[in-house]
Write a protein that holds these residues in place. Sequence first.
Motif, short mmCIF file in Angstrom:
data_model
loop_
_atom_site.label_atom_id
_atom_site.label_comp_id
_atom_site.label_asym_id
_atom_site.label_seq_id
_atom_site.Cartn_x
_atom_site.Cartn_y
_atom_site.Cartn_z
N PHE A 5 27.50 22.51 -6.36
CA PHE A 5 28.16 22.42 -7.66
C PHE A 5 28.49 20.97 -8.02
O PHE A 5 28.78 20.14 -7.16
CB PHE A 5 29.45 23.25 -7.66
CG PHE A 5 29.22 24.72 -7.43
CD1 PHE A 5 28.78 25.53 -8.46
CD2 PHE A 5 29.44 25.28 -6.19
CE1 PHE A 5 28.56 26.88 -8.26
CE2 PHE A 5 29.23 26.64 -5.98
CZ PHE A 5 28.79 27.43 -7.02
N ASN A 7 31.00 18.85 -10.80
CA ASN A 7 32.06 18.89 -11.80
C ASN A 7 31.68 18.03 -13.00
O ASN A 7 30.99 17.02 -12.86
CB ASN A 7 33.38 18.41 -11.22
CG ASN A 7 33.90 19.34 -10.13
OD1 ASN A 7 33.66 20.54 -10.16
ND2 ASN A 7 34.60 18.78 -9.15
N ARG A 115 29.75 23.25 -12.45
CA ARG A 115 30.77 24.20 -12.00
C ARG A 115 31.49 24.86 -13.18
O ARG A 115 31.79 26.06 -13.14
CB ARG A 115 31.79 23.48 -11.11
CG ARG A 115 32.91 24.36 -10.63
CD ARG A 115 33.84 23.65 -9.67
NE ARG A 115 33.50 23.95 -8.28
CZ ARG A 115 32.99 23.08 -7.43
NH1 ARG A 115 32.76 21.83 -7.80
NH2 ARG A 115 32.72 23.42 -6.18
N LYS A 201 35.23 32.69 -7.78
CA LYS A 201 35.46 31.99 -9.05
C LYS A 201 36.83 32.37 -9.59
O LYS A 201 37.41 33.38 -9.23
CB LYS A 201 34.38 32.38 -10.05
CG LYS A 201 34.27 33.88 -10.27
CD LYS A 201 33.16 34.25 -11.24
CE LYS A 201 33.17 35.75 -11.48
NZ LYS A 201 32.58 36.14 -12.74
N LYS A 205 35.29 29.26 -13.79
CA LYS A 205 34.47 28.32 -13.02
C LYS A 205 34.48 28.71 -11.55
O LYS A 205 35.39 29.43 -11.09
CB LYS A 205 34.95 26.88 -13.20
CG LYS A 205 36.36 26.62 -12.71
CD LYS A 205 36.78 25.19 -13.02
CE LYS A 205 38.21 24.93 -12.55
NZ LYS A 205 38.62 23.54 -12.84
N GLU A 208 36.42 25.20 -6.07
CA GLU A 208 36.11 23.91 -5.46
C GLU A 208 35.72 24.12 -3.99
O GLU A 208 36.05 25.13 -3.37
CB GLU A 208 37.32 22.97 -5.56
CG GLU A 208 37.72 22.61 -6.98
CD GLU A 208 36.76 21.64 -7.65
OE1 GLU A 208 35.99 20.96 -6.93
OE2 GLU A 208 36.78 21.56 -8.89
N SER A 242 27.48 29.49 -2.52
CA SER A 242 28.83 29.24 -2.02
C SER A 242 28.86 29.18 -0.50
O SER A 242 29.63 28.40 0.08
CB SER A 242 29.78 30.33 -2.53
OG SER A 242 29.88 30.28 -3.95
N GLU A 245 27.73 25.78 0.28
CA GLU A 245 28.80 24.83 -0.03
C GLU A 245 29.90 24.88 1.04
O GLU A 245 30.55 23.88 1.33
CB GLU A 245 29.38 25.17 -1.42
CG GLU A 245 30.34 24.15 -1.95
CD GLU A 245 29.75 23.24 -3.01
OE1 GLU A 245 30.52 22.73 -3.84
OE2 GLU A 245 28.53 23.01 -3.02
#
Length: 270
Positions: A5, A7, A115, A201, A205, A208, A242, A245
Amino acid sequence: MTNVFMNWKDLQPEKVRFIDTRFDLANKTSGREMYDEGHLEGAVYWDLEQDLSEMTSKMGRHPMISKEKMTKLCRQAGLQLEDAIVVYDQGASPFALRAYFLLEWAGFTNVHVLREGYEAVKGLFRISKEQPEISVSDVVPNWEDAIYMDVDDVKKVVAGESEGQLVDARAAFRFKGESEPIDSVAGHIPTAINVDWEQLKEDGKFLEKDLLVEKLQHVTDINKPVIAYCGSGVTAAPLYASLKEAGYSDVKLYVGSYSDWIRDNEVERG
C-alpha cells in the motif's frame, strides 16, 4: 516486509502510471461510468470482469485470466516491467488489489495500491475526464507462477502432500457454513482457517502496516506458505496483500477460490 500500500502523502503523480479499477459487483457498468466522470489524470481503466477475470471459464465466479490476456492488457496500457505503477479503486475495496496480484504475477516489481482510494484523494490531485493517449508497449511479462494456485495445487495442500495454510477471507458465518448467500454449497475448504477481509480496513481505507502486522502475525508460522482464498477470488486479494504487508514471505492466491473448489470437491462445516 513488502510495502503493498501507498499513502496519498507519498504519491508523486508525475512519476507513476495510474490504473483505475473502480467497480461495483451490484452494478457492473458503474466502474467505467465513474472513470468517465473523472479519474486521476493519466489513468487507464481496467474492469474487474472484462479485463481482470476470464468470465467464460467455469473455474469459479471470477476466474483467473490467461497469460495471453494479461500480456495484451499490459501492452495496451503501455506498461513496461520497470514502471512505477499505482492502482486505485474507490477505497477499501478489493478491485485494485486484484489488479495488484495480476501485475505481480506478470513480473511488475514496482506496483502499489493507493491505501485511501479515489474518493479520499480526488480533491488533492489533477482529475481528468479524458482517456489518455497510450503508446502500446511490447512488454514481455516475467511470470511469477509460484504466487498463483489452481484447484490441483490446493488439493495437494488439503491432502498434506504440499505444505501450506489455507486462509479463507469470507465472513465467519459463510466459513462455518451456517448459511451461504451466493454459492450452492455452504462450508469451507478442508484444513482452512478464517480471517474475514473486512477486518483489514476501516474508515474507507486499508489498515496501516503496523496494525496489519498486529492482526495477522499470529495467523500461522510467518515462514510457512500461506494461501488466501474467498468465494470468487476477488476479496481474497486484500487478504493476500495484507499478509504480505504483515511480513509473510510466501503468500499465494487461489484465484478460483471456494466457487471453483465446490465444483467437485468435499467441504467442511463448523
